[in-house]
Design an enzyme around this catalytic site. Structure first.
Site, mmCIF file in Angstrom:
data_model
loop_
_atom_site.group_PDB
_atom_site.id
_atom_site.type_symbol
_atom_site.label_atom_id
_atom_site.label_comp_id
_atom_site.label_asym_id
_atom_site.label_seq_id
_atom_site.Cartn_x
_atom_site.Cartn_y
_atom_site.Cartn_z
ATOM 1 N N VAL A 152 28.757 36.098 107.188
ATOM 2 C CA VAL A 152 28.471 37.190 108.118
ATOM 3 C C VAL A 152 29.517 37.329 109.231
ATOM 4 O O VAL A 152 29.453 38.263 110.022
ATOM 5 C CB VAL A 152 27.049 37.101 108.738
ATOM 6 C CG1 VAL A 152 25.986 37.336 107.683
ATOM 7 C CG2 VAL A 152 26.839 35.804 109.484
ATOM 8 N N TYR B 291 24.118 36.987 97.695
ATOM 9 C CA TYR B 291 22.673 37.229 97.846
ATOM 10 C C TYR B 291 22.233 38.404 96.957
ATOM 11 O O TYR B 291 22.588 38.430 95.772
ATOM 12 C CB TYR B 291 22.315 37.458 99.325
ATOM 13 C CG TYR B 291 23.073 36.522 100.239
ATOM 14 C CD1 TYR B 291 22.816 35.153 100.204
ATOM 15 C CD2 TYR B 291 24.080 36.969 101.085
ATOM 16 C CE1 TYR B 291 23.521 34.273 101.023
ATOM 17 C CE2 TYR B 291 24.791 36.093 101.901
ATOM 18 C CZ TYR B 291 24.508 34.756 101.861
ATOM 19 O OH TYR B 291 25.203 33.899 102.647
ATOM 20 N N TYR C 152 24.041 22.284 110.164
ATOM 21 C CA TYR C 152 24.181 23.573 109.486
ATOM 22 C C TYR C 152 24.814 24.624 110.407
ATOM 23 O O TYR C 152 25.736 25.342 110.015
ATOM 24 C CB TYR C 152 22.802 24.040 108.975
ATOM 25 C CG TYR C 152 22.822 25.440 108.418
ATOM 26 C CD1 TYR C 152 23.344 25.702 107.149
ATOM 27 C CD2 TYR C 152 22.348 26.521 109.163
ATOM 28 C CE1 TYR C 152 23.392 26.997 106.653
ATOM 29 C CE2 TYR C 152 22.386 27.814 108.673
ATOM 30 C CZ TYR C 152 22.906 28.044 107.417
ATOM 31 O OH TYR C 152 22.962 29.328 106.930
ATOM 32 N N SER D 73 28.815 31.594 106.155
ATOM 33 C CA SER D 73 28.274 31.093 104.886
ATOM 34 C C SER D 73 29.331 30.687 103.867
ATOM 35 O O SER D 73 28.986 30.083 102.843
ATOM 36 C CB SER D 73 27.342 32.131 104.267
ATOM 37 O OG SER D 73 26.146 32.187 104.996
ATOM 38 N N LYS E 104 29.293 27.115 102.908
ATOM 39 C CA LYS E 104 28.330 26.587 101.929
ATOM 40 C C LYS E 104 29.019 26.158 100.627
ATOM 41 O O LYS E 104 28.533 25.282 99.911
ATOM 42 C CB LYS E 104 27.257 27.644 101.635
ATOM 43 C CG LYS E 104 26.408 28.021 102.852
ATOM 44 C CD LYS E 104 25.564 29.267 102.573
ATOM 45 C CE LYS E 104 24.722 29.675 103.775
ATOM 46 N NZ LYS E 104 23.986 30.946 103.526
#
Ligand code: GLN
Length: 308
Positions: free
Chosen positions: A258, A240, A188, A61, A64
């Protein structure tokens, strides 16, 4: 800085291997949990490191942040029609909030939001070109043309990515995604599977610590206002439902993945990348966060107490 990094390395030693390695992506489950690396890219573009800071890992991630950088430059504020910029307070792959909010993801750093950003990066082009743009950015900024996608990790996630497919199909019904679901997800999964070391990651993100400019070359990577906005989104949404905890303990904009990596930005000072595969319940590297906490303790860096 080398002394500080050595001190951080010594401080995490009793904790090495803590946390739980992500196993919902099978190819990530076999990573050695005792790995630990940390790197700092400074205002001159030099990189200082300790531990396994030259070993490549799956950035997941953290990618991103870079796709958001590209899309903010490409489509500008129109991205906010597709995705919000509020913290979610939910897990990275939560679907419940999407339904309540008519398919518009809360922010670009949860999975749904990042999938929507990747859709915009593809635009009217194709998935290969979008990944090509991401790799071009990462290679140019880190000065390493060898950075690439670990296709085995991408295939592993594609084979098991039912939750991300659910998020994408749900957004599709609300008209959030312009491209076909499998096209967007293909890109993605590949962006998440980019393999980089702490050294490369810290160097590649350096523009975020210097108002959008690479301080070594002077090149403008993103407009200054976009750099500040990306940092603000990282601060509030980068971890998050663990973002408040990270802000409280570390006080710097950050983004977890992760794969066990964390990227953190110390505006005006430089960028930090840390890697330790064991995660906490929210998917943030447990020992990585400890290391950053120790580092800000030693340096005094915080966006809440800027130092000249
Ligand atoms: N590729 C991962 C996923 O979509 C990224 C999640 C993460 O790093 N938090 O599930």
């Amino acid at each position: 800085m080398d002394d500080i990094l050595a001190e951080v390395l010594a401080a995490i030693e009793p904790h090495r291997g803590e946390g739980k390695v992500a196993d919902y992506i099978p190819a990530l489950a076999c990573v050695d949990p005792s790995k630990f690396g940390i790197a700092f890219a400074d205002a001159g573009g030099a990189v200082h490191g300790a531990g396994d800071f030259e070993a490549a890992f799956s950035i997941q991630s953290i990618s991103k942040v870079f796709t958001l950088s590209l899309v903010l430059e490409k489509v500008g504020v129109a991205i906010w029609d597709k995705v919000g910029r509020e913290p979610s307070g939910s897990a990275f792959n939560s679907i419940v909030q999407l339904e309540r909010e008519d398919g518009r993801p809360r922010n670009p750093l949860i999975n749904a939001g990042a999938i929507a950003v990747t859709d915009q990066l593809i635009g009217a082009g194709d998935a290969d070109a979008a990944i090509g743009a991401l790799l071009a950015l990462l290679r140019a900024r880190s000065g390493d043309a060898a950075i690439s996608v670990d296709e085995e990790v991408a295939a592993s996630e594609a084979a098991t990515g039912s939750r991300n497919r659910s998020l994408a199909w749900f957004m599709k019904t609300y008209g959030i995604l312009d491209n076909e679901v499998e096209t967007v997800l293909g890109a993605y999964f590949r962006q998440c599977a980019v393999a980089m070391s702490c050294r490369q990651l810290a160097r590649a993100a350096l523009f975020l610590a210097f108002d959008g400019r690479d301080p070594a070359s002077g090149a403008e990577v993103v407009a200054w206002h976009n750099a500040r906005r990306i940092n603000s989104v990282m601060m509030l949404c980068g971890h998050y439902d663990n973002s408040g905890e990270f802000a409280y303990r570390i006080g710097l904009p950050g983004k977890s993945g992760v794969g066990g990596g964390i990227l953190a930005v110390a505006p005006g000072h430089g960028t930090l990348a840390v890697w330790s595969p064991g995660l906490n319940a929210s998917g943030t590297s447990a020992v990585g966060a400890l290391a950053l906490e120790k580092l800000v303790d030693l340096t005094g860096w915080s966006v809440f107490a800027p130092r000249p």
